[in-house]
Design an enzyme around this catalytic site. Sequence first.
Site, PDB file in Angstrom:
ATOM      1  CG  HIS A 238      -1.802  -1.208   1.296  1.00  0.00           C
ATOM      2  ND1 HIS A 238      -2.202  -1.779   2.484  1.00  0.00           N
ATOM      3  CD2 HIS A 238      -2.351  -1.979   0.323  1.00  0.00           C
ATOM      4  CE1 HIS A 238      -2.955  -2.834   2.249  1.00  0.00           C
ATOM      5  NE2 HIS A 238      -3.058  -2.977   0.944  1.00  0.00           N
ATOM      6  CD  GLU A 268      -3.066  -5.790  -5.274  1.00  0.00           C
ATOM      7  OE1 GLU A 268      -2.249  -6.588  -4.782  1.00  0.00           O
ATOM      8  OE2 GLU A 268      -3.958  -5.241  -4.614  1.00  0.00           O
ATOM      9  CD  GLU A 364      -4.231  -9.549  -2.186  1.00  0.00           C
ATOM     10  OE1 GLU A 364      -3.417  -8.613  -2.323  1.00  0.00           O
ATOM     11  OE2 GLU A 364      -5.414  -9.375  -1.871  1.00  0.00           O
TER      12      GLU A 364
END
Length: 410
Positions: A238, A268, A364
């Site tokens: 982030h 992503e 992820e």
Amino acid sequence: MMSKDMIRTYEMNNGEKAFSPFSAAEMDSRQNKLRAIMAERQIDACLFTSYHNICYFSGFVYCYFGRKYGFLVTESEATTIAAGIDGGQPWRRTHGDTLIYTDWRRDNYFFALQQLLNKPNASVKRIGIEFDHVSLDLKKQLEDALPGVELVDIAFDAMAQRTIKSAEEHALIREGARVGDIGGQAVYDAVQAGVREHEVAIASTNAMIREIAKSFPAVELMDTWTWFQSGINTDGAHNPVTNKLVEAGDILSLNCFPMIFGYYTALERTLFCEHVSDEALRLWEINVEVHEAGLELIKPGARCCDIASTLNEIYRSHDLLQYRSFGYGHSFGVLSHYYGREASVELREDVETVLEPGMVVSMEPMIMLPDGLPGAGGYREHDILIVGENGAENITKFPYGPEHNIVPKR
């Protein structure tokens, strides 16, 4: 004294109800499922205060800016409590009614709540609130405003309801994934040595906003964003966009986040600018191996913790487990970097939730090697899957891995 024209609450039903991607039957179903929980737990009303629950049960995403908001659900009514600064927009977005409170007195929010609860023949003894969202100050204020009323936690039950998505939610999430793929392509097209991170992010965000605007007859264009990092900036999932120049050989992190009617989706990817070192390529391929193994593990009946433990063994076999930085995935729906999330569906060792049909989860995996080590940087791939009766459907289409995402010199 307060002037007679300085009213404390009022209705502002300005215009017509706004377009929603969800039918009235869908929104009624959400509210009625909540009422069934309330009846089972002998709760007379629920006051939601978080972004995610107000949006989920009403359709309205508020702008906090130092003011209180709420969505009050009783046995027969559902009402947004909103500040006068927002005009008629809360009513237009709410599936239900709206009561506006003014700024003229500090306690007008609580006056509005009292007004809605103190109806003829009403007996409110237990109110559900979100213990994971209500501050100590707000809890004390609610206790003072509602003497004799017991405040009980409804947050977990509401979260459990949100984790099982409807067909209409699946349709909107699919649309978000499609828009994310468009943002990813815009990142790929904008990347080159000498371009600054923020310029790449702007290109992606603008492409997604324009696609969202084109895809719905009416839509609020808010909160869509891109995090694009290069080099050392890829070490956190982030990390903010900066004005750093992209350099040839840089590891790159593409993070596209369309927000549509309060629903968050994500794309992503790991990329490299022009070329990749042998060690970075090895690490990247291992992370892709973990990603692909994880995609196969997501299915109904699988426990979140078991998925995490299985994938840990792959990293451990390559002596990389110590570089894993967070869980392997999470639930999708009404959530965001500032809304909150559905913590009961996270692919982590400490979450024993069993995946069920209707859930939407990401895969992820990420490893991060600190600066100074060969192949330093953060490696992450991210796909979204809808869990079905017999397996899971991957709704992310943007390609991943070294075969596709080494951006050539332009």
